[in-house]
Design an enzyme around this catalytic site. Structure first.
Site, PDB file in Angstrom:
ATOM      1  N   LYS A   1     -23.329 -17.742 -53.488  1.00 19.07           N
ATOM      2  CA  LYS A   1     -22.123 -16.959 -53.814  1.00 19.07           C
ATOM      3  C   LYS A   1     -21.445 -17.623 -54.996  1.00 19.07           C
ATOM      4  CE  LYS A   1     -19.777 -13.372 -52.262  1.00 19.07           C
ATOM      5  NZ  LYS A   1     -20.240 -12.238 -51.446  1.00 19.07           N
TER       6      LYS A   1
ATOM      7  N   ASP B   1     -19.145  -8.371 -55.954  1.00 13.96           N
ATOM      8  CA  ASP B   1     -18.336  -8.540 -54.738  1.00 13.96           C
ATOM      9  C   ASP B   1     -16.927  -8.095 -55.166  1.00 13.96           C
ATOM     10  OD1 ASP B   1     -18.497  -9.912 -51.873  1.00 13.96           O
ATOM     11  OD2 ASP B   1     -16.612 -10.608 -52.727  1.00 13.96           O
TER      12      ASP B   1
HETATM   13  P1  NDP Z   1     -13.688  -4.137 -54.336  1.00 15.07           P
HETATM   14  O1  NDP Z   1     -13.141  -5.079 -55.341  1.00 15.07           O
HETATM   15  O2  NDP Z   1     -14.428  -2.947 -54.775  1.00 15.07           O
HETATM   16  O3  NDP Z   1     -12.524  -3.643 -53.361  1.00 15.07           O
HETATM   17  C1  NDP Z   1     -11.776  -4.556 -52.634  1.00 15.07           C
HETATM   18  C2  NDP Z   1     -10.721  -3.810 -51.847  1.00 15.07           C
HETATM   19  O4  NDP Z   1     -10.078  -4.711 -50.951  1.00 15.07           O
HETATM   20  C3  NDP Z   1      -9.621  -3.249 -52.720  1.00 15.07           C
HETATM   21  O5  NDP Z   1      -9.076  -2.121 -52.083  1.00 15.07           O
HETATM   22  C4  NDP Z   1      -8.624  -4.399 -52.764  1.00 15.07           C
HETATM   23  O6  NDP Z   1      -7.307  -4.003 -53.094  1.00 15.07           O
HETATM   24  C5  NDP Z   1      -8.712  -4.898 -51.349  1.00 15.07           C
HETATM   25  N1  NDP Z   1      -8.403  -6.339 -51.325  1.00 15.07           N
HETATM   26  C6  NDP Z   1      -9.037  -7.314 -52.018  1.00 15.07           C
HETATM   27  N2  NDP Z   1      -8.474  -8.502 -51.796  1.00 15.07           N
HETATM   28  C7  NDP Z   1      -7.462  -8.271 -50.957  1.00 15.07           C
HETATM   29  C8  NDP Z   1      -6.512  -9.098 -50.350  1.00 15.07           C
HETATM   30  N3  NDP Z   1      -6.473 -10.416 -50.586  1.00 15.07           N
HETATM   31  N4  NDP Z   1      -5.620  -8.511 -49.502  1.00 15.07           N
HETATM   32  C9  NDP Z   1      -5.658  -7.181 -49.269  1.00 15.07           C
HETATM   33  N5  NDP Z   1      -6.540  -6.344 -49.821  1.00 15.07           N
HETATM   34  C10 NDP Z   1      -7.424  -6.880 -50.643  1.00 15.07           C
HETATM   35  O7  NDP Z   1     -14.591  -5.045 -53.377  1.00 15.07           O
HETATM   36  P2  NDP Z   1     -15.704  -4.589 -52.319  1.00 15.07           P
HETATM   37  O8  NDP Z   1     -15.377  -3.272 -51.743  1.00 15.07           O
HETATM   38  O9  NDP Z   1     -17.024  -4.802 -52.959  1.00 15.07           O
HETATM   39  O10 NDP Z   1     -15.556  -5.721 -51.208  1.00 15.07           O
HETATM   40  C11 NDP Z   1     -14.774  -5.552 -50.031  1.00 15.07           C
HETATM   41  C12 NDP Z   1     -15.249  -6.530 -48.964  1.00 15.07           C
HETATM   42  O11 NDP Z   1     -16.622  -6.260 -48.657  1.00 15.07           O
HETATM   43  C13 NDP Z   1     -15.198  -8.010 -49.350  1.00 15.07           C
HETATM   44  O12 NDP Z   1     -14.940  -8.765 -48.188  1.00 15.07           O
HETATM   45  C14 NDP Z   1     -16.623  -8.296 -49.803  1.00 15.07           C
HETATM   46  O13 NDP Z   1     -16.962  -9.652 -49.698  1.00 15.07           O
HETATM   47  C15 NDP Z   1     -17.396  -7.446 -48.800  1.00 15.07           C
HETATM   48  N6  NDP Z   1     -18.767  -7.080 -49.150  1.00 15.07           N
HETATM   49  C16 NDP Z   1     -19.044  -6.442 -50.325  1.00 15.07           C
HETATM   50  C17 NDP Z   1     -20.342  -6.083 -50.613  1.00 15.07           C
HETATM   51  C18 NDP Z   1     -20.694  -5.309 -51.835  1.00 15.07           C
HETATM   52  O14 NDP Z   1     -21.859  -4.926 -51.962  1.00 15.07           O
HETATM   53  N7  NDP Z   1     -19.771  -5.023 -52.731  1.00 15.07           N
HETATM   54  C19 NDP Z   1     -21.449  -6.418 -49.705  1.00 15.07           C
HETATM   55  C20 NDP Z   1     -21.037  -7.005 -48.457  1.00 15.07           C
HETATM   56  C21 NDP Z   1     -19.744  -7.334 -48.221  1.00 15.07           C
HETATM   57  P3  NDP Z   1      -6.802  -4.071 -54.615  1.00 15.07           P
HETATM   58  O15 NDP Z   1      -7.325  -2.813 -55.260  1.00 15.07           O
HETATM   59  O16 NDP Z   1      -5.330  -4.119 -54.506  1.00 15.07           O
HETATM   60  O17 NDP Z   1      -7.383  -5.308 -55.209  1.00 15.07           O
HETATM   61  O1  2IT Z   2     -21.331 -10.134 -49.523  1.00 13.90           O
HETATM   62  C1  2IT Z   2     -22.363  -9.578 -49.949  1.00 13.90           C
HETATM   63  O2  2IT Z   2     -23.361  -9.433 -49.237  1.00 13.90           O
HETATM   64  C2  2IT Z   2     -22.356  -9.052 -51.317  1.00 13.90           C
HETATM   65  N1  2IT Z   2     -21.335  -9.126 -51.982  1.00 13.90           N
HETATM   66  C3  2IT Z   2     -23.605  -8.449 -51.899  1.00 13.90           C
HETATM   67  C4  2IT Z   2     -24.527  -9.528 -52.408  1.00 13.90           C
HETATM   68  C5  2IT Z   2     -25.736  -9.035 -53.164  1.00 13.90           C
HETATM   69  O3  2IT Z   2     -26.460  -9.929 -53.645  1.00 13.90           O
HETATM   70  O4  2IT Z   2     -25.977  -7.832 -53.270  1.00 13.90           O
END
Ligand code: NDP
Ligand code: 2IT
Length: 454
Positions: A126, A166
């Site tokens: 990461k 992420d």
């Molecule tokens: P994005 O940046 O696309 O969206 C994040 C969302 O969460 C936004 O709505 C953001 O609000 C909100 N957010 C972020 N930080 C905070 C915080 N500190 N407090 C409250 N709200 C918050 O990210 P993702 O959708 O990709 O990721 C969301 C979660 O999923 C994370 O935990 C990530 O690690 C996990 N994840 C993502 C994967 C991926 O493929 N993208 C895979 C597996 C897990 P704002 O718009 O205000 O920033």
């Molecule tokens: O938390 C996660 O699994 C991710 N942000 C996706 C990682 C990846 O390599 O696609």
């Protein structure tokens, strides 16, 4: 927690005293491993727990960049190369002001077990930066990504370490990062995943985490003879994971009544329709606005601003059948968990990484809620990243239907391996937490045993 895992956690804690999220993740995994370590003393003799909690390598670096006014900024960049026993390091990059070493170590640690569960050959890593993309112009984001990659490119490669997105890193950022890597390395390779579909990206990668989380929830319900049809669902966040969770839930006949961002949450008792979801996608991915605007656009919805002094989140106090925390770590605490249980929630599926605090998890397990932990439930994203790597190696692209079918079958397999591991090691019948930790661990631990003390 029994004595063995307690003393192992104490050892990790002495070495990493200022990393609460990392210790939280380690404690949960080590607690689940107690029966495995009792049955397999060879793991203890080989110091597998101590080795698995120590990154193979940590890279930290300065990222200087110039904004549109000519001002110089300095951010910190990181890449945690946690474990390469079963494949190249693999995991996302997070750009968010809260990023620090401990948060990235927790995410890298979780990633090791998650990637193992996918059945694909990927180690865990990461990275990211404390850079805040909010309010920055596209040019500023590009200059930051180029400066970040100017150092990161030395440490990654398609057979070494393959980053992805992420929080704060989506298609736009992956494009800038890939462009700079290609320029510096003079190579067009699958060094990043989440690429654009015209330049090596996989179909379904943007959708994969959200879709996968819903597939996992559907599996948990099916194991109880139930389905998502007609279920009222709470989703938090409004980014990549949340958007495609909502999309798949609507497709499967469920109703979504909440969304949020870091400023507040919206409650729409009439449900988020496909048209409203399109508005959210444009709002968040196009205009990069705030979720408050949803309630300004749709009269059926109300908006509640975050209250930093509150002991609970109003989003988790809405009556529902299922909850999909899909924003960030520790966004759902013990009080929120009790609110959900009191309001009739029967299933919680973690789209985000570690969104539920330990007392929240304990509440769900005690009350017999179907609880899908992040490292199993959100593994669909990295699984399709793994499929993107395969397609890049083959120099070939599968169709949308092919990738979606593979995603579905991987999520089904993760679900059944969690249940089998939970059963084999005497955990509760539907203890997906123990099941995911044990199943993810065994494959990596056995590979580490095979490869000697390295
Ligand atoms: P994005 O940046 O696309 O969206 C994040 C969302 O969460 C936004 O709505 C953001 O609000 C909100 N957010 C972020 N930080 C905070 C915080 N500190 N407090 C409250 N709200 C918050 O990210 P993702 O959708 O990709 O990721 C969301 C979660 O999923 C994370 O935990 C990530 O690690 C996990 N994840 C993502 C994967 C991926 O493929 N993208 C895979 C597996 C897990 P704002 O718009 O205000 O920033
Ligand atoms: O938390 C996660 O699994 C991710 N942000 C996706 C990682 C990846 O390599 O696609």
């Amino acid at each position: 927690m029994a004595d063995l895992s307690k003393s192992l956690v104490a050892e990790v804690s002495r070495k990493n005293p200022h990393e609460p999220e990392f210790l939280q993740a380690v404690e949960e995994v080590f607690e689940s491993l107690e029966p495995v370590l009792e049955r397999h003393p060879e793991y203890l003799a080989a110091r597998i727990p101590q080795r698995i909690a120590e990154p193979e390598r940590v890279v930290m670096f300065r990222v200087p960049w110039v904004d549109d006014q000519g001002e110089i900024h300095v951010n910190r960049g990181y890449r945690i190369e946690m474990n390469s026993a079963i494949g190249p390091y693999k995991g996302g990059l997070r750009f968010h002001p809260s990023v620090n070493l401990g948060i990235l170590k927790f995410l890298a640690f979780e990633q090791v077990f998650k990637n193992s569960l996918t059945t694909l050959p990927m180690g865990g890593g990461k990275g990211g930066s404390d850079f805040d993309p909010k309010g920055k112009s596209d040019q500023e984001v590009m200059r930051f990504c180029q400066a970040f990659m100017a150092e990161l490119y030395r440490h990654i490669g398609p057979n070494t370490d393959v980053p992805a997105g992420d929080i704060g890193v989506g298609g736009r950022e992956i494009g800038f990062l890939f462009g700079q890597y290609k320029k510096l390395a003079n190579e067009f390779t699958g060094v990043l995943t989440g690429k654009g579909r015209n330049w090596g990206g996989s179909l379904i990668r943007p959708e994969a985490t959200g879709y996968g989380s819903v597939y996992f929830a559907a599996e948990m319900l099916a194991a109880k003879g139930d389905s998502l049809e007609g279920k009222r669902c709470l989703v938090s966040g409004s980014g990549n994971v949340a958007q495609f969770t909502v999309e798949k839930l609507i497709e499967l006949g469920a109703e979504v009544v909440t969304l949020s961002d870091s400023s507040g949450c919206v409650h729409d008792p009439e449900g988020v329709t496909t048209e409203k979801l399109e508005f959210v996608k444009e709002l968040k991915n196009g205009r990069r606005g705030r979720i408050r605007e949803y309630a300004e656009e749709y009269a059926s919805a109300t908006y509640t601003e975050v209250d930093p002094s509150a002991d609970h989140d109003p989003l988790w106090a809405v009556e529902a059948d299922c909850a999909f925390p899909s924003a960030t770590q520790n966004e759902l605490n013990g009080r929120d968990a009790r609110n959900l249980v009191e309001n009739g929630v029967k299933l919680v599926c973690e789209g985000a990484n570690m969104p539920t605090t330990p007392d929240g998890v304990e509440t769900f397990l005690e009350k017999g809620i179907l609880f899908g932990p992040g490292k199993a439930a959100n593994a669909g994203g990295v699984a399709v990243s793994g499929l993107e790597m395969s397609q890049n190696s083959l120099r070939y692209a599968w169709t949308r239907e092919e990738v979606d079918a593979k995603l579905k079958s991987i999520m089904r397999e993760i679900h059944s391996s969690c249940l089998e591991a939970a059963k084999e090691y005497g955990a509760g019948e539907h203890d997906y937490v123990a099941g995911a930790n044990v199943a993810g661990f065994r494959k990596v631990a056995d590979a580490m045993m095979d490869q000697g003390v390295v």
